[in-house]
Enzyme design. Structure first.
Site, PDB file in Angstrom:
ATOM      1  N   ASN A  82       8.330   5.725   1.071  1.00 15.85           N
ATOM      2  CA  ASN A  82       8.106   5.277  -0.316  1.00 15.85           C
ATOM      3  C   ASN A  82       8.318   6.422  -1.297  1.00 15.85           C
ATOM      4  O   ASN A  82       8.879   6.225  -2.373  1.00 15.85           O
ATOM      5  CB  ASN A  82       6.705   4.681  -0.472  1.00 15.85           C
ATOM      6  CG  ASN A  82       6.641   3.259   0.044  1.00 15.85           C
ATOM      7  OD1 ASN A  82       7.134   2.338  -0.595  1.00 15.85           O
ATOM      8  ND2 ASN A  82       6.080   3.084   1.228  1.00 15.85           N
ATOM      9  N   ARG A 108     -16.288  14.607   2.842  1.00 13.28           N
ATOM     10  CA  ARG A 108     -15.275  13.903   2.049  1.00 13.28           C
ATOM     11  C   ARG A 108     -15.357  14.358   0.581  1.00 13.28           C
ATOM     12  O   ARG A 108     -14.346  14.518  -0.093  1.00 13.28           O
ATOM     13  CB  ARG A 108     -15.544  12.392   2.162  1.00 13.28           C
ATOM     14  CG  ARG A 108     -14.436  11.513   1.675  1.00 13.28           C
ATOM     15  CD  ARG A 108     -14.740  10.046   1.915  1.00 13.28           C
ATOM     16  NE  ARG A 108     -14.734   9.668   3.321  1.00 13.28           N
ATOM     17  CZ  ARG A 108     -13.641   9.473   4.045  1.00 13.28           C
ATOM     18  NH1 ARG A 108     -12.454   9.618   3.507  1.00 13.28           N
ATOM     19  NH2 ARG A 108     -13.726   9.116   5.311  1.00 13.28           N
ATOM     20  N   LEU A 129     -10.867   7.394  -0.549  1.00 11.50           N
ATOM     21  CA  LEU A 129     -11.198   8.315  -1.647  1.00 11.50           C
ATOM     22  C   LEU A 129     -12.613   8.047  -2.170  1.00 11.50           C
ATOM     23  O   LEU A 129     -13.069   6.900  -2.213  1.00 11.50           O
ATOM     24  CB  LEU A 129     -10.182   8.123  -2.773  1.00 11.50           C
ATOM     25  CG  LEU A 129      -8.750   8.502  -2.365  1.00 11.50           C
ATOM     26  CD1 LEU A 129      -7.734   7.908  -3.330  1.00 11.50           C
ATOM     27  CD2 LEU A 129      -8.602  10.014  -2.300  1.00 11.50           C
ATOM     28  N   ASN A 133      -1.507   2.459  -5.887  1.00 11.02           N
ATOM     29  CA  ASN A 133      -1.367   2.414  -4.431  1.00 11.02           C
ATOM     30  C   ASN A 133      -0.447   1.252  -4.067  1.00 11.02           C
ATOM     31  O   ASN A 133      -0.302   0.302  -4.824  1.00 11.02           O
ATOM     32  CB  ASN A 133      -2.744   2.199  -3.779  1.00 11.02           C
ATOM     33  CG  ASN A 133      -2.666   2.228  -2.265  1.00 11.02           C
ATOM     34  OD1 ASN A 133      -1.968   3.058  -1.684  1.00 11.02           O
ATOM     35  ND2 ASN A 133      -3.367   1.317  -1.609  1.00 11.02           N
ATOM     36  N   GLU A 148     -13.358  -0.105  -4.811  1.00 11.03           N
ATOM     37  CA  GLU A 148     -13.406  -0.990  -3.640  1.00 11.03           C
ATOM     38  C   GLU A 148     -12.020  -1.031  -2.981  1.00 11.03           C
ATOM     39  O   GLU A 148     -11.017  -1.264  -3.674  1.00 11.03           O
ATOM     40  CB  GLU A 148     -13.813  -2.397  -4.085  1.00 11.03           C
ATOM     41  CG  GLU A 148     -14.555  -3.183  -3.039  1.00 11.03           C
ATOM     42  CD  GLU A 148     -14.880  -4.572  -3.549  1.00 11.03           C
ATOM     43  OE1 GLU A 148     -14.718  -5.530  -2.792  1.00 11.03           O
ATOM     44  OE2 GLU A 148     -15.249  -4.689  -4.730  1.00 11.03           O
ATOM     45  N   LEU A 149     -11.964  -0.842  -1.676  1.00 16.76           N
ATOM     46  CA  LEU A 149     -10.693  -0.689  -0.960  1.00 16.76           C
ATOM     47  C   LEU A 149      -9.733  -1.866  -1.195  1.00 16.76           C
ATOM     48  O   LEU A 149     -10.107  -3.020  -0.989  1.00 16.76           O
ATOM     49  CB  LEU A 149     -10.973  -0.535   0.546  1.00 16.76           C
ATOM     50  CG  LEU A 149      -9.780  -0.162   1.419  1.00 16.76           C
ATOM     51  CD1 LEU A 149      -9.323   1.269   1.150  1.00 16.76           C
ATOM     52  CD2 LEU A 149     -10.116  -0.346   2.896  1.00 16.76           C
ATOM     53  N   ASP A 150      -8.486  -1.556  -1.585  1.00 18.80           N
ATOM     54  CA  ASP A 150      -7.412  -2.545  -1.764  1.00 18.80           C
ATOM     55  C   ASP A 150      -7.803  -3.689  -2.715  1.00 18.80           C
ATOM     56  O   ASP A 150      -7.340  -4.819  -2.559  1.00 18.80           O
ATOM     57  CB  ASP A 150      -6.971  -3.136  -0.415  1.00 18.80           C
ATOM     58  CG  ASP A 150      -6.464  -2.056   0.530  1.00 18.80           C
ATOM     59  OD1 ASP A 150      -5.895  -1.071   0.040  1.00 18.80           O
ATOM     60  OD2 ASP A 150      -6.647  -2.207   1.759  1.00 18.80           O
ATOM     61  N   GLN A 170       8.532  -3.195   4.648  1.00 14.27           N
ATOM     62  CA  GLN A 170       8.838  -1.807   4.226  1.00 14.27           C
ATOM     63  C   GLN A 170      10.052  -1.750   3.310  1.00 14.27           C
ATOM     64  O   GLN A 170      10.070  -1.003   2.330  1.00 14.27           O
ATOM     65  CB  GLN A 170       9.074  -0.925   5.460  1.00 14.27           C
ATOM     66  CG  GLN A 170       7.782  -0.271   5.970  1.00 14.27           C
ATOM     67  CD  GLN A 170       7.852   1.252   5.948  1.00 14.27           C
ATOM     68  OE1 GLN A 170       8.912   1.817   6.173  1.00 14.27           O
ATOM     69  NE2 GLN A 170       6.732   1.897   5.671  1.00 14.27           N
ATOM     70  N   GLU A 199       8.899  -2.732  -0.003  1.00  9.99           N
ATOM     71  CA  GLU A 199       8.092  -1.681  -0.632  1.00  9.99           C
ATOM     72  C   GLU A 199       8.979  -0.708  -1.393  1.00  9.99           C
ATOM     73  O   GLU A 199       8.620  -0.239  -2.470  1.00  9.99           O
ATOM     74  CB  GLU A 199       7.299  -0.909   0.432  1.00  9.99           C
ATOM     75  CG  GLU A 199       6.170  -1.707   1.053  1.00  9.99           C
ATOM     76  CD  GLU A 199       5.343  -0.885   2.030  1.00  9.99           C
ATOM     77  OE1 GLU A 199       5.475   0.350   2.059  1.00  9.99           O
ATOM     78  OE2 GLU A 199       4.563  -1.501   2.772  1.00  9.99           O
TER      79      GLU A 199
HETATM   80  C1  GRF Z   1       3.421   1.887   3.755  1.00 12.11           C
HETATM   81  O1  GRF Z   1       3.647   0.859   4.645  1.00 12.11           O
HETATM   82  C2  GRF Z   1       2.363   1.490   2.762  1.00 12.11           C
HETATM   83  O2  GRF Z   1       2.291   0.128   2.550  1.00 12.11           O
HETATM   84  C3  GRF Z   1       1.096   1.990   3.365  1.00 12.11           C
HETATM   85  O3  GRF Z   1       1.450   3.160   4.049  1.00 12.11           O
HETATM   86  C4  GRF Z   1       2.826   3.102   4.426  1.00 12.11           C
HETATM   87  C5  GRF Z   1       3.482   4.369   3.983  1.00 12.11           C
HETATM   88  O4  GRF Z   1       4.769   4.550   4.515  1.00 12.11           O
HETATM   89  N1  GRF Z   1       0.114   2.201   2.323  1.00 12.11           N
HETATM   90  P1  GRF Z   1       5.660   5.787   4.062  1.00 12.11           P
HETATM   91  O5  GRF Z   1       4.901   7.070   4.384  1.00 12.11           O
HETATM   92  O6  GRF Z   1       5.929   5.653   2.602  1.00 12.11           O
HETATM   93  O7  GRF Z   1       6.903   5.692   4.875  1.00 12.11           O
END
Ligand code: GRF
Length: 211
Positions: free
Chosen positions: A13, A64, A92, A106, A142-144, A170, A173
């Protein structure tokens, strides 16, 4: 706009965002890439493009809170307008999230609010979903669960398995994240107490469909 990107792994990404910036599709520049893992492949990607890299190894910290405090400092030295989590595999602290609220993004491999957490592809299959995909959201404590900016969708085929879905998601993404980063950098979206504001209206819980 100056962007700091946090990674833990392969950084595909990150690569998609680097490529979009170099192609002029994002009005921003990456001030630094920070990894909590010294061996993260994404660090090599960043260095290849002349981007400054930092490693903050979480294994060297007792708590943490201590790690997040140093991470916050490391990020803030660059005074970024945007902080991007790109496969940053750390929970986090609230203090960290509160500090960056409204400028912390995120990406998550599911159509939020469905399938928060891990193993999203297998869980989508087990639930008999007809479509699956990914979401970019503002981070909240809160997560996600933060407000969703955009999603990309893919149909689930009868012969899909977790691995095939993961590959398809992916690829999505790598389109979705640069598009959402550009929406932020060009100030077309902003986080408000009601959700994501875009062109004068608050987006629905699933954000924009950017498929
Ligand atoms: C992705 O699949 C994303 O959705 C998740 O972590 C992965 C990261 O992949 N949060 P990369 O390191 O960008 O290849």
């Amino acid at each position: 706009m100056d962007i700091v990107i946090l990674i833990s792994g392969s950084g595909t990404n990150l690569q998609a965002i680097i490529d979009a910036i170099e192609a002029g599709r994002i009005e921003g520049r990456i001030a630094a890439v920070i990894s909590n893992r010294p061996q993260a492949q994404g660090l090599t990607r960043a260095r290849k493009h002349g981007i400054k890299t930092l490693v903050l190894d979480h294994t060297g910290y007792g708590t943490r809170e201590a790690f997040d405090a140093d991470l916050l400092q490391a990020i803030e030295q660059f005074q970024p307008g945007l902080v991007v989590l790109a496969g940053f595999m750390r929970i986090l602290t609230d203090h960290f999230v509160d500090h960056f609220t409204g400028r912390l993004l995120n990406i998550h491999p599911s159509l939020l609010p469905k399938f928060k957490g891990l193993n999203t592809h297998q869980r989508a299959l087990d639930a008999g979903e007809q479509e699956h995909g990914c979401s970019v959201h503002f981070v909240s404590s809160e997560l996600d669960s933060g407000a969703v900016i955009g999603q990309c969708k893919v149909p689930v085929e009868h012969d899909d398995c977790a691995a095939s879905l993961s590959r398809k998601v992916q690829q999505l993404e790598h389109l979705l994240y640069p598009a959402c980063v550009q929406l932020f950098c060009s100030k077309q979206i902003q986080l408000t107490p009601d959700g994501v504001l875009y062109q004068g209206t608050t987006l629905p819980a699933t954000g924009l469909d950017l498929t």
